[in-house]
Design an enzyme around this catalytic site. Sequence first.
Site, PDB file in Angstrom:
ATOM      1  N   THR A  35      -7.184   4.602  -3.694  1.00  0.00           N
ATOM      2  CA  THR A  35      -6.853   3.176  -3.619  1.00  0.00           C
ATOM      3  C   THR A  35      -5.358   3.009  -3.513  1.00  0.00           C
ATOM      4  O   THR A  35      -4.579   3.891  -3.896  1.00  0.00           O
ATOM      5  CB  THR A  35      -7.345   2.429  -4.873  1.00  0.00           C
ATOM      6  OG1 THR A  35      -6.697   2.988  -6.020  1.00  0.00           O
ATOM      7  CG2 THR A  35      -8.846   2.541  -5.013  1.00  0.00           C
ATOM      8  N   GLY A  36      -4.964   1.870  -2.965  1.00  0.00           N
ATOM      9  CA  GLY A  36      -3.539   1.583  -2.830  1.00  0.00           C
ATOM     10  C   GLY A  36      -3.267   0.136  -3.126  1.00  0.00           C
ATOM     11  O   GLY A  36      -4.157  -0.618  -3.541  1.00  0.00           O
ATOM     12  N   GLY A  37      -2.008  -0.262  -2.886  1.00  0.00           N
ATOM     13  CA  GLY A  37      -1.612  -1.622  -3.220  1.00  0.00           C
ATOM     14  C   GLY A  37      -2.369  -2.675  -2.450  1.00  0.00           C
ATOM     15  O   GLY A  37      -2.555  -3.787  -2.926  1.00  0.00           O
ATOM     16  N   MET A  38      -2.852  -2.359  -1.248  1.00  0.00           N
ATOM     17  CA  MET A  38      -3.513  -3.375  -0.434  1.00  0.00           C
ATOM     18  C   MET A  38      -5.024  -3.207  -0.409  1.00  0.00           C
ATOM     19  O   MET A  38      -5.742  -4.092   0.035  1.00  0.00           O
ATOM     20  CB  MET A  38      -2.967  -3.337   0.997  1.00  0.00           C
ATOM     21  CG  MET A  38      -1.496  -3.709   1.075  1.00  0.00           C
ATOM     22  SD  MET A  38      -0.904  -3.786   2.771  1.00  0.00           S
ATOM     23  CE  MET A  38      -1.733  -5.273   3.335  1.00  0.00           C
ATOM     24  N   ASP A 147       9.099   1.005   3.562  1.00  0.00           N
ATOM     25  CA  ASP A 147       8.546   1.500   2.295  1.00  0.00           C
ATOM     26  C   ASP A 147       8.405   3.012   2.359  1.00  0.00           C
ATOM     27  O   ASP A 147       7.380   3.566   1.999  1.00  0.00           O
ATOM     28  CB  ASP A 147       7.197   0.842   2.009  1.00  0.00           C
ATOM     29  CG  ASP A 147       6.733   1.121   0.571  1.00  0.00           C
ATOM     30  OD1 ASP A 147       7.598   1.439  -0.278  1.00  0.00           O
ATOM     31  OD2 ASP A 147       5.522   1.035   0.304  1.00  0.00           O
TER      32      ASP A 147
END
Length: 913
Positions: A35-38, A147
């Site tokens: 999973t990631g920030g988005m 980023d």
Amino acid sequence: MSNETDAESVPSHRRRILEAGTQVGRFRVEALLGTGGMGEVYQAWDPTLERSVALKVLRAGADREATAPERFRREALALAQLNHPNVCQVHDWMESPSGTYIAMELIEGRTLDQAGPELTVREKLQVVSAVAHALEAAHAKGLIHRDLKPGNIMVAQAPGTRKLQVKVLDFGLARLVEPTGPGDTRSTPSGVPTLETLKAMEEEGRGKTGPEASGNQAWERITQAGTFMGSPSYASPEQIQGQAAGSSSDVFSLGILGWELLAGEHPFPGEGRARMVAIVQGSHRDLKVRGLPSGAAELLLSMLEAHPFKRPTAAQVGRRLDHLLRPRSALRWAGASALAALALAAGANWFTSRGIIADLTRERPARLAVLPFTNATGDAHLDSLAQLMLPQMLETSLGAQAKLAPVDADSLARGRAALRLPPRGPIPQDDQARLVSAMGAQLVLRGTLSRGAGSSVVLAYELQDASGKVRHVGEAREASDRAAVSLPLARKVAAELIKAVDPLASQPKAMLPVAPEALEAYIRGADLMDRGDFKEAAPAFQAAALKAPEFAPAVLGYARCLSRLADVPPEPVFQWARWSARAQGDRVSEMKALHYLSVRHGDRGQWEASDRLGREALDLAKSLGETAFEAGIHATLGVNFQRQHKPAEAEAEYQQALAMYQRLGDKLNATRSLNNLAVIEKERGHLKEAEARYQSALQTVQAYGDRWGESFITNNLGDLALAQEGGLDRAETFFRKAQALREAIGDSNGLVYSLMGLASVAQARGDLDRAEGLERQCLEQARKTQLRPMEATALYNLGEINRDAGRYEAARMFYRQSLALHQELRDTLMETHCVAAEAECMAREGRRGMARALLDRSRALSTEETPYILRAQAWLARSEGRLDEAKLLFAKALGGARIQAPEIMRELRDAQR
């Protein structure tokens, strides 16, 4: 084995995780990778192409941002434009009721933060080089990562070898150039933790207990999933300060990443806000790495320069590292190859000397004027394409050729205006000869656009020398869809010309592909601006820039319209043009944007900014070998110095510009520099030398019919006559002639100077009512054209006229208004004049205490003794009964007034009696 694993190891209970076997479009989910920030990343199967992919899904639920889908879509579009071995490839994009998805290349390996400790120094440098090349490819398309961090870089070993495979992930934060942000093409989003936002959060947390009381907790609060667009530890100084994030920001982040990878520690000490301050101040640690190749440390340090323009580009970083990593045997082979190349070049010299213009290029590139083409298609919609777009694109394409130096389209337009040639359409042969002579061009490219078979168009062209001899003819054919046809046509003609001019030259660089609708809007804007309709041109250019934000000419056209209209500040749009040009490798457009910005700041009296930008443009012009632009920038810098009362510096700049223009044979611009040098001679009191320079320049411009040049030289002859004994009638004649010329050619800026000259003549004669009327017209015109220094001078002159008439209260009001403007312009000498003049009013009203205080203030500003300052001191001395001293001061003021202030000589003589 994941595309993104660094944000969270366990998915939140608020997220619906897709089960294995779930169908998303044509893809079948196999497993959750991370999973990631988005959102989540899954491994999925593509049955159509029979391959595994990484399927990235935008998170759903109450915490989903309203802007997240758009950012998600932008990630897919940005990545889809990149096809590079070091960039993760996007395969597909989908919208469905269950969410938004992109299918991406499934990357095997580990993230750099996981794999880094096991790599050798050489392998680490290979990783940095690979990332630099990935950024180079992205920056060439106007994309900024913003980023870059170890978690966004995957490293794997190629099967059966020690060679590393490196992939840059997550361009979800990359944005195409947007027309937002103060002073640049891209603004740092509000979610970025700048020093100001962090300080505010720390203050908010004071007095609290628990986790929120910690300053470091502010980091967590502002880097929550979906809110932070950039990683604090790898942010550049400009991001931290809430400014632009351009391609150089990615280079800075790569510098931190490389340092950390090699040294095992962050280059900037501290944590949280302390580290941010260190980054902004450039206070880095010493780099201590054993086995680092010579030059690598210097490269890393240059990448961490606080100023964006001092950093190398990603392309330069990649090339430098590739060179450092080459084996010595390869370097020896390169040396041998270089010697062989020299021998080959010597042997081929006979071949290159056979180009069609070899006789014109023995000493320097041939100066080429690309004239508007004739539109013989019968389609009026193609007028602008033939007359504006194609010449501009050919100028751009041929500009990089070593044996050709195209004349800038703006210079040609100024030349046409100066010679009173028709502003649009092809130029008749006789007028062409005059224009070529004025611009110093050795070659002319002209032609005709006509209909071909079917829907095609044909551009037949010929290259002539200044004598009219045809050096080359040719034609290019292309299927027509109006605007879009200009790109391939221009490229074909440029390629043919370059081959004819220099048989061994490389072909022109491929021009940036631009969407047809953006080209249509750009051509419409260029057409309107060419007609002088800046108000209607601005929205057309804006539409083109929004549709193709990386197309620098469109952004530059928009900025230039804004600078004329004065409705919206153009500076941010000029910066946008500058950065989009730089991202596309269009250094000429970048140089133009810098120069226009310098001129803009100079007109507004912002001297430091104007000088800084002018020097940047100058350095770029030198590196590109653009002598004509270099000369123009020197001329601009000279004007700025002259406005700041720095004649020695101004003269040096004008002399450099004059020498360059004379070397190019550019009579039009050489006369401008000659005129400016004459102004300096006049200010020094060398009236004969000044008049000789003026008359020489005047004869030159009159010879080829330059009405604009004639107008400003004539106006300056009026100034010179005003400084000569008994020259008032001659001065008025010159000023009136200049005014008539300027009204005829529509020179609104120039009218300000002619009106001011006529007002000075009236004041010198004692006709103060007429002088005030003319000076008020001058003030209105200066405000209308936004010439702030002239507005400030007109206000001062109105104060002078009212003071001379004994209307001291009105005079003080004008002096104070002028003072406020001159303070903004940082013109200390004029500030002194304003304060001294108000002191004189006070003295003549009998308010001697106030007068003394103001004169003391004026002395603190400047110790110069100009006629205006001496006059004020004399009136104070007279009001205090120091008559002998007053007489001496009036005499001293009169001695300098002939050159510096001829309009006040009458009143100084009267005061002496």
